[in-house]
Design a protein around this motif. Structure first.
Motif, short mmCIF file in Angstrom:
data_model
loop_
_atom_site.label_atom_id
_atom_site.label_comp_id
_atom_site.label_asym_id
_atom_site.label_seq_id
_atom_site.Cartn_x
_atom_site.Cartn_y
_atom_site.Cartn_z
N ARG A 197 0.89 -1.93 -0.44
CA ARG A 197 -0.51 0.13 0.03
C ARG A 197 0.80 1.08 -0.54
NH1 ARG A 197 -3.89 0.56 4.86
NH2 ARG A 197 -3.30 -1.95 5.26
N TYR A 198 1.66 1.24 0.38
CA TYR A 198 2.77 2.43 0.63
C TYR A 198 4.14 2.69 0.62
CZ TYR A 198 0.29 2.86 5.02
OH TYR A 198 -0.14 3.01 6.69
N PHE A 199 4.56 1.83 -0.51
CA PHE A 199 5.55 1.59 -0.97
C PHE A 199 5.61 1.19 -2.88
CE2 PHE A 199 8.28 2.86 2.58
CZ PHE A 199 7.66 2.37 3.23
N ASP A 200 7.07 1.81 -3.28
CA ASP A 200 6.24 1.69 -4.87
C ASP A 200 7.99 0.54 -5.35
OD1 ASP A 200 6.87 4.55 -5.97
OD2 ASP A 200 9.03 3.68 -5.02
N TRP A 201 8.58 0.20 -4.69
CA TRP A 201 10.07 -0.31 -4.78
C TRP A 201 10.00 -0.69 -3.61
CZ3 TRP A 201 11.76 -0.21 -9.45
CH2 TRP A 201 13.92 -0.78 -9.28
N LEU A 202 10.73 -2.61 -3.63
CA LEU A 202 11.09 -3.35 -2.74
C LEU A 202 11.98 -4.24 -2.50
CD1 LEU A 202 9.53 -4.93 0.01
CD2 LEU A 202 8.05 -6.27 -1.39
N VAL A 203 13.02 -3.78 -1.23
CA VAL A 203 13.69 -4.30 -1.41
C VAL A 203 14.09 -6.22 -0.47
CG1 VAL A 203 16.35 -4.55 -0.38
CG2 VAL A 203 15.73 -2.76 -1.67
N MET A 204 14.29 -7.03 -0.62
CA MET A 204 13.77 -8.15 0.10
C MET A 204 15.13 -8.32 0.97
SD MET A 204 10.85 -10.72 0.18
CE MET A 204 9.26 -10.01 -0.50
N LEU A 205 15.43 -8.62 2.17
CA LEU A 205 16.62 -9.08 3.04
C LEU A 205 17.20 -10.08 4.09
CD1 LEU A 205 20.08 -7.48 3.36
CD2 LEU A 205 19.03 -6.62 4.10
N ASN A 206 17.56 -10.60 3.80
CA ASN A 206 18.28 -12.03 4.98
C ASN A 206 19.39 -12.09 4.85
OD1 ASN A 206 18.04 -13.07 7.26
ND2 ASN A 206 16.27 -14.41 6.65
N LYS A 207 19.94 -11.24 5.20
CA LYS A 207 21.71 -11.14 5.41
C LYS A 207 22.34 -11.01 3.99
CE LYS A 207 22.69 -13.83 9.92
NZ LYS A 207 21.62 -13.95 10.91
N ARG A 208 21.38 -11.48 2.97
CA ARG A 208 21.94 -11.41 1.63
C ARG A 208 20.08 -11.02 1.28
NH1 ARG A 208 24.57 -16.31 -1.28
NH2 ARG A 208 24.96 -14.47 -2.44
N ILE A 209 20.37 -10.29 -0.35
CA ILE A 209 19.73 -9.92 -1.24
C ILE A 209 18.28 -10.60 -1.33
CG2 ILE A 209 18.70 -8.12 -2.87
CD1 ILE A 209 19.81 -6.90 -0.37
N ILE A 210 17.67 -10.79 -1.04
CA ILE A 210 16.13 -11.87 -1.77
C ILE A 210 15.93 -11.41 -2.44
CG2 ILE A 210 14.23 -13.35 -0.73
CD1 ILE A 210 16.68 -14.01 1.04
N ALA A 211 15.51 -10.33 -2.90
CA ALA A 211 14.98 -9.65 -3.59
C ALA A 211 14.55 -8.44 -3.94
CB ALA A 211 13.41 -10.26 -4.26
N GLN A 212 14.88 -7.62 -5.06
CA GLN A 212 15.18 -6.71 -5.25
C GLN A 212 14.21 -5.85 -6.33
OE1 GLN A 212 18.20 -4.02 -5.95
NE2 GLN A 212 19.84 -6.09 -5.95
N GLY A 213 13.58 -5.00 -6.53
CA GLY A 213 12.49 -4.70 -7.34
C GLY A 213 11.15 -3.71 -7.16
#
Lengths: 372, 261
Positions: free
Chosen positions: B208-224
């Protein structure tokens, strides 16, 4: 009223200088939660004092103070090393360094007993007003002026790193260098006060004026100025009083004076002081009207949809924001409410009587209709 | 003049690795945040989200990797970066007013030996007005509510008029009204062309709030873009077994049907 001899004036001036510096630097120390570091630097100065004496001979006050500064600085660094390198918690690192340096100082001190001039070293344990006569007041004033000028010049930087060191670093301020500089200024303030307050109690002169000042004001500048004033006041009082009685150490008297200021501040400061808070609570109790209590009880009856609802007294206190017992007793005497013990622990509860409902009168009937 | 490295990317991170006591907290981070987005950084507890922000800003030293802000090293680009740390990193009993705190946002810019003057106070008041706290300028920070304290911190960053903002959990522990207000003012910054990066704690509101997302768990899981990244598969990869209610989230594309939907 003691005569204003030259000695007394000198002593008072030196004490005022020392108290001012301690109040100013102590404010930052207290706000950073590093009051104990001041204690470590003070106690750690002892071996430096004795070594300075051993190296230079007894008459050279300057080398004694330099020894104190170096030892204090080394102690401060040791605390950092232990925390960062060995991962010790802050209180453990502080305790280890303080004990180590102070013990070394006592051992060295006992070794130089009997040497010519060593009796003069005792001054540094608990302070002695007369020792001021051996110092160069002008030099002390110059150093104090330099320290204060630096604090003034770097005011906003010191304010920022004390409040939020990380945000300061993120803005590019050299936080580590500034913290080191602040530590050095603290050490200088301590060393200048050692002859008057002594290593054992000097820390109180750093902490007490700042704590007392914080009770009265809400801006950093005001706090530092007030702490400087309190420090000077306690310093002068301690020095002058102890100078009247032969053999009375100055440090303890200064600390008693400073502690008296703290006690007075904790009691009498407007807003934060104990008396002010008690007065506020008393006024809140007096402002509570019987009608508010009746209305609260009635509202609870409606919420619970139970005309015989009983409300626990402490719950009413919480809702009304003050101890309601005096009002409740008064209303009970007028027959408007009734007291009962209720619940597994037999706590005091109150419920409205018919007379009480009638007293609420038309207002209560209206709320019934609107379901409020 | 040294060539800029990736100048069209707001925040470019490559190979970033941060260790704590010889344990990697962040490892092999390759991250590119384009300008003008409102990005969320999410991940489970201990994922290294705060550490990532701190490493970017130079508050924590990485053992490997490099960071560029609009093509420049962080030390040179500080004027263009604003930082809002976690609210509890500070003792709010410090003697200062809301205005005092916001003024501190300008200290880096003022430089040595200069005092904040009328211009600086005016800019600080403008920043306070932007977060809706102009009436609280003279209020002691200890007397502010949690949400107001958070907004003062944001004003302190806004007063710098930066191009890139990093916020560490700005909506943790604030009431719903304050949260909505914060999202609105961050969106205003994004709409004005600035880049906003938020470590966000609440998965429910990410889309709802954001248009870009970075998923992180010690390493980058996904971004975009959120629409591409916010999938059940990525959430499982990031959160492992920690998310019992992936089904209940409003997911893009391959999300499972919600129970009762």
């Amino acid at each position: 009223m003691p005569e204003l001899s030259h000695t007394l004036v000198t002593v008072a001036l030196a004490a005022a200088l020392m108290g001012t510096l301690a109040g100013v630097l102590g404010s930052f120390l207290v706000l950073r939660g590093q009051a104990l570091l001041g204690d470590v630097i003070s106690h750690a100065a002892l071996p430096g004092v004795v070594l300075g004496f051993m190296v230079s001979g007894s008459r050279d006050f300057l080398s004694i103070l330099l020894g104190a500064l170096l030892a204090g600085g080394l102690a401060g660094l040791s605390v950092q090393w232990l925390r960062r390198g060995a991962g010790l918690k802050p209180d453990a690192a502080l305790g280890v360094v303080l004990a180590l340096f102070f013990a070394a100082g006592i051992v060295l001190y006992s070794q130089v007993q009997g040497r010519p001039g060593s009796a003069g070293l005792q001054v540094f344990l608990f302070g002695q007003a007369a020792s001021v006569l051996r110092t160069d007041l002008m030099a002390m004033a110059l150093v104090a002026a330099l320290v204060l000028a630096l604090v003034l010049a770097l005011w906003k930087e010191f304010q920022f790193i004390t409040f939020d060191a990380e945000a300061a670093r993120a803005q590019g301020l050299p936080v580590s260098a500034l913290e080191t500089l602040l530590g050095v200024l603290v050490a200088v303030a301590i060393v200048l006060g050692l002859a008057l307050a002594g290593v054992v109690l000097m820390v109180a002169m750093l902490i007490a004026p700042a704590v007392a000042a914080r009770q009265w004001v809400d801006r950093l500048a005001s706090m530092v100025l007030l702490a400087a004033g309190f420090g000077a006041l306690a310093g002068v009082a301690g020095a002058v009083i102890s100078a009247q009685a032969a053999g009375l150490a100055t440090g303890p008297v200064m600390v008693l004076a400073a502690s008296a200021l703290v006690a007075l501040s904790l009691l009498f400061a407007p807003g934060r002081g104990l008396l002010a808070r008690l007065a506020l609570r008393w006024r809140a109790r007096r402002a509570l009207h019987g009608r508010q209590v009746l209305a609260a009880l009635h509202g609870l009856e409606l919420d619970h949809a139970n005309p015989d609802h009983r409300s626990e007294e402490t719950m009413l206190d919480a809702y009304l924001g003050t101890r309601a017992a005096p009002q409740l007793e008064r209303l009970a005497r007028e027959g408007l409410i009734r007291r009962e013990r209720h619940g597994p622990e037999g706590r005091i509860h109150w419920e409205l009587t018919d007379a009480g409902r009638a007293r609420l009168g038309a207002g209560a009937a209206d709320s019934d209709r609107s379901g409020a | 003049m040294t060539a800029l490295h990736e100048p069209h990317i707001a925040c470019h991170i490559e190979d970033l690795t941060v260790s704590y006591h010889e344990q990697p907290v962040l490892w092999d981070i390759d991250l590119d945040i384009p300008p003008g987005v409102m990005a969320a950084v999410v991940g489970p507890n201990g994922a290294g989200k705060s550490t990532l922000i701190k490493a970017v800003l130079g508050l924590v030293r990485p053992v490997a990797g490099h960071v560029r802000i609009f093509g420049e090293p962080v030390a040179r680009a500080r004027r263009r970066v604003g930082y809002v740390p976690q609210r509890q990193s500070v003792d709010w009993d410090f003697p200062a007013t809301a205005l005092d705190v916001v003024l501190m946002g300008l200290y880096g810019r003022l430089g040595w030996f200069r005092r904040p003057g009328r211009t600086e106070r005016a800019r600080a008041m403008t920043a306070l007005a932007e977060v809706g706290l102009e009436d609280y300028a003279a209020r002691q920070i200890s007397q502010l509510s949690g949400g107001q304290q958070q907004r003062v911190f944001i004003a302190r960053a806004l007063v710098q008029e930066a191009d890139l903002y990093f916020l560490d959990e700005p909506m943790a522990g604030v009431d719903a009204v304050t949260e909505a207000a914060i999202v609105t003012l961050l969106r205003r910054q994004r709409d004005a062309g600035r880049t906003v990066v938020v470590v966000h704690h609440d998965l429910q509101t990410v889309a709802r709030y954001f248009d870009w997302l970075v998923m992180l768990n010690k390493r980058i899981i996904a971004q975009g873009p959120v629409s591409e990244v916010y999938t059940a598969e990525n959430l499982r990869a990031a959160y492992g077994g920690q998310l019992a209610l992936i089904n209940a989230l409003d997911l893009a594309g391959g999300g499972e049907a919600r129970p009762g939907a």
